[in-house]
Motif scaffolding. Sequence first.
Motif, PDB file in Angstrom:
ATOM      1  N   ARG A  56      -9.745   0.603   5.340  1.00  0.00           N
ATOM      2  CA  ARG A  56      -9.053   0.027   4.506  1.00  0.00           C
ATOM      3  C   ARG A  56      -9.443   0.040   3.084  1.00  0.00           C
ATOM      4  O   ARG A  56      -8.707  -0.135   1.836  1.00  0.00           O
ATOM      5  CB  ARG A  56      -8.744  -1.508   4.918  1.00  0.00           C
ATOM      6  CG  ARG A  56      -7.655  -1.559   6.299  1.00  0.00           C
ATOM      7  CD  ARG A  56      -8.022  -2.687   6.872  1.00  0.00           C
ATOM      8  NE  ARG A  56      -7.589  -3.989   5.976  1.00  0.00           N
ATOM      9  CZ  ARG A  56      -6.278  -4.277   5.783  1.00  0.00           C
ATOM     10  NH1 ARG A  56      -5.399  -3.612   6.682  1.00  0.00           N
ATOM     11  NH2 ARG A  56      -6.073  -5.353   5.074  1.00  0.00           N
ATOM     12  N   GLN A 105      -7.498   1.039  -0.647  1.00  0.00           N
ATOM     13  CA  GLN A 105      -7.298  -0.083  -1.895  1.00  0.00           C
ATOM     14  C   GLN A 105      -7.864   0.821  -3.144  1.00  0.00           C
ATOM     15  O   GLN A 105      -7.018   0.759  -4.064  1.00  0.00           O
ATOM     16  CB  GLN A 105      -8.146  -1.047  -1.630  1.00  0.00           C
ATOM     17  CG  GLN A 105      -7.518  -2.220  -0.865  1.00  0.00           C
ATOM     18  CD  GLN A 105      -8.089  -3.564  -1.090  1.00  0.00           C
ATOM     19  OE1 GLN A 105      -9.194  -3.598  -0.421  1.00  0.00           O
ATOM     20  NE2 GLN A 105      -7.656  -4.557  -1.495  1.00  0.00           N
ATOM     21  N   ASP A 124      -1.818  -1.282   5.240  1.00  0.00           N
ATOM     22  CA  ASP A 124      -2.499  -1.339   6.921  1.00  0.00           C
ATOM     23  C   ASP A 124      -2.343   0.103   6.966  1.00  0.00           C
ATOM     24  O   ASP A 124      -1.511   0.983   6.812  1.00  0.00           O
ATOM     25  CB  ASP A 124      -1.547  -2.055   7.799  1.00  0.00           C
ATOM     26  CG  ASP A 124      -2.342  -2.226   9.007  1.00  0.00           C
ATOM     27  OD1 ASP A 124      -3.563  -2.017   9.042  1.00  0.00           O
ATOM     28  OD2 ASP A 124      -1.805  -2.470  10.023  1.00  0.00           O
ATOM     29  N   ASP A 151      -0.123  -5.986   0.255  1.00  0.00           N
ATOM     30  CA  ASP A 151      -0.489  -5.656   1.765  1.00  0.00           C
ATOM     31  C   ASP A 151      -0.244  -4.262   2.145  1.00  0.00           C
ATOM     32  O   ASP A 151       0.252  -3.275   1.487  1.00  0.00           O
ATOM     33  CB  ASP A 151       0.525  -6.693   2.383  1.00  0.00           C
ATOM     34  CG  ASP A 151       0.208  -6.559   4.106  1.00  0.00           C
ATOM     35  OD1 ASP A 151      -1.056  -6.408   4.250  1.00  0.00           O
ATOM     36  OD2 ASP A 151       1.028  -6.741   4.867  1.00  0.00           O
ATOM     37  N   ARG A 167       2.613  -2.166   0.700  1.00  0.00           N
ATOM     38  CA  ARG A 167       3.408  -3.370   0.293  1.00  0.00           C
ATOM     39  C   ARG A 167       2.983  -3.362  -1.423  1.00  0.00           C
ATOM     40  O   ARG A 167       2.015  -4.174  -1.458  1.00  0.00           O
ATOM     41  CB  ARG A 167       3.684  -4.600   1.077  1.00  0.00           C
ATOM     42  CG  ARG A 167       4.363  -5.531   0.749  1.00  0.00           C
ATOM     43  CD  ARG A 167       4.101  -6.651   1.788  1.00  0.00           C
ATOM     44  NE  ARG A 167       5.310  -7.835   1.531  1.00  0.00           N
ATOM     45  CZ  ARG A 167       6.208  -7.910   2.265  1.00  0.00           C
ATOM     46  NH1 ARG A 167       6.737  -7.123   2.896  1.00  0.00           N
ATOM     47  NH2 ARG A 167       7.104  -9.015   1.941  1.00  0.00           N
TER      48      ARG A 167
END
Lengths: 166, 548
Positions: free
Chosen positions: A88, A92, A134, A132, A145
């Motif tokens: 993750r 980002q 995932d 968000d 998102r």
Amino acid sequence: MAQSYPYTVDYSGRQVDIEMLQSIVRPVEIEQVTVSSITQPAKIVTGVQKLVQRYALLLLSTLETVHFDQDQGTLLVSNLVGGVIQNRGRLQSAFAVANTSVFQQMKKDDAQVEVFGDQPADEILTRATLLDFDIDFVDSLVYLRIRLTTQAGDDLTFIVPTTAPR
Amino acid sequence: MADELTLADVTQEEFDTAESVLIDLVRTTYPSLDLRRGTVLRDLLIRPAASVTALNTDRLEMLQIQMSLTAMLANEDTIDPAAVDNILANFGVVRNAGAEATGQVQVRVDADRTYTFAPGFQFLTLDGLIFETTQNYVVKTDADPLSGEIELFLSGDGTYYYFILPLTAADVGSEYSIVEGTALDAAASLFGFVAASAYADFSGGLDEESISQVVARLPAAISYRALESRTSIDAKLRDHFEGTGVTIQDLSSQGYGDRTQLRDKHNPTGFAVGSRVDIYSRTFTAPQTVLLQKAGVRVGENQYQFTIERTEAPGYYAIRSISEVDSSINGELAFDTLPAIGSYAFVEVRSADGLTGTFHDIDPDNSVIESAYTVYQKSVVTVSGVPSAEAEHNFKVEVFSANGLSAMQTYVDGTDVRNLEADYILRCPLICFVGVDVKAYYDASRTVDAETMQRDLYNYINSRSFIRRLTRSELTCILLADGATRIDLGASGMALQGIVRDAAGATHTLQGDTLDIETIADAKSLLAPETVVFGAELESIHVEVVAE
């Protein structure tokens, strides 16, 4: 699911674009993204919807894959499908780089007012925030998102579905 | 061709320009379309259209270039030769496609046996130039020349055998005109092969005609085609002999009122009546030689005599060398005598021959001069100093000659070609053999190539025809352009010399700052700037480069 905040805008005299994504019925599955077909009457978009579409197209295009416009796009998708993003945190980071690149590409044309004309405030992007995300390693799916904020202060959240290596 | 351009040929710059133009055009008419980067319209409408627009722009430019010889000249390096040919076809002109050099090599072998060559058997020079046989050849000691067989000889010292094999260059180009003595190697296995070398200078090698060259000759090529004016004579002959292997470099027609036209004054008072034309045709770039093998008959102690018939080397200009049949001479004409160094001494007596039955007007009392360098001359040559007591002795004879003179004479003699009131005679031009010895200084921090300088001087001198003079300053300019910083023009710096043989057989030497033909002009011996061309063999040009 995309969210919108109702407000009143006059769209007369706006510059328009063709709608790229006819519908996103269930945005969490690959097959549910359908591109405009010549059998369907073309729909046009404008305003913040056009901005979102433009942002998405640039974000999801891959660098050096567009003939005569090698600088268009980002490395986000190629990093995803190439297995470069393993967690993750890397996602980002990759989004931040891609997002910056998209802003630069949009500003390049936006600055040429004499060529492309003026832009209404709700078509000028001021911020894009990854709300968000995932990574589904089992189904090889990535969920992003993103919240886009325009100069008019409107927010539109949209979901970008894409695949990751299975 | 224009339609062979594809999207792959479109550059980014061309695309950007086309895209910018398209955006402006579309936005002018449809201001409501958003064409910014990232829009679907930009991707689906503008970008493909800009690609095609850029391609069409390229094609249009190419088409415009291909519609004009001048424009093609400006793009000579990239233009398709077929496009040039298409335009020339509108004028009935054909571009010279170049010609292969031909010549003979002396092949040395170790034993007396039969050697067979199929067409395409190749020999290579050290520079990689390829020459090949063009037909079947059988070589043996008891050869039958009538059936095309080649005789195998034993060398003079009995240590090897040799034969003379005709070869043709594998490709067109002047670089295939190798000089006598150039070493060659057999490309494929040849049993018993020892060595091979050019038996005489190869000739006929011609580069493909460039666009600039064809543009230069276009006025002549499209002029009125009849043997009337100088221009039309030039045009008609060039047109007819285009692509035949006879390449006309320059022509000089001498007719009514010209001082070297002697044949139109055959009357008691000696006034010119016209209708006689002498055409001096330079069909060679560098002086070209024809090789003859002559059997001389012993006429005295160490003296042999033979005749060069008019058909053997039609219109030949001068004898370059006479030597033993198995020898090679790398002669240097410069600064000495006209026969090459290494040649036997000889005396030649020329005369007219074969005029009976022709309509050509040649004064019998002046036939040596009036038939000089035409297909109607022959000569008897007496060679001296030959270390032999045989009754008959074979010689290798090299003569400077203009290729194609017989064919041109036959052509202009045709009643369907010539003006029926005129008498045309073709002549090999008088050649002023030039020797240059030069010391060129250059900046030590830069590099210069003496070979390039030598080659450029050679090309320049061999391009000068039917002009009055050749000067040291012309040659100096070439050397300076090749990187020399200064040329020593002092007594020991740059020497320039020329030798001309006139129609009476006398040789004239010129030297100094200027080789001025006018200073030795003698119309009665056909010696004048209008009849003389400058020529040089590569070996006659010496360039010494000195760093400073």
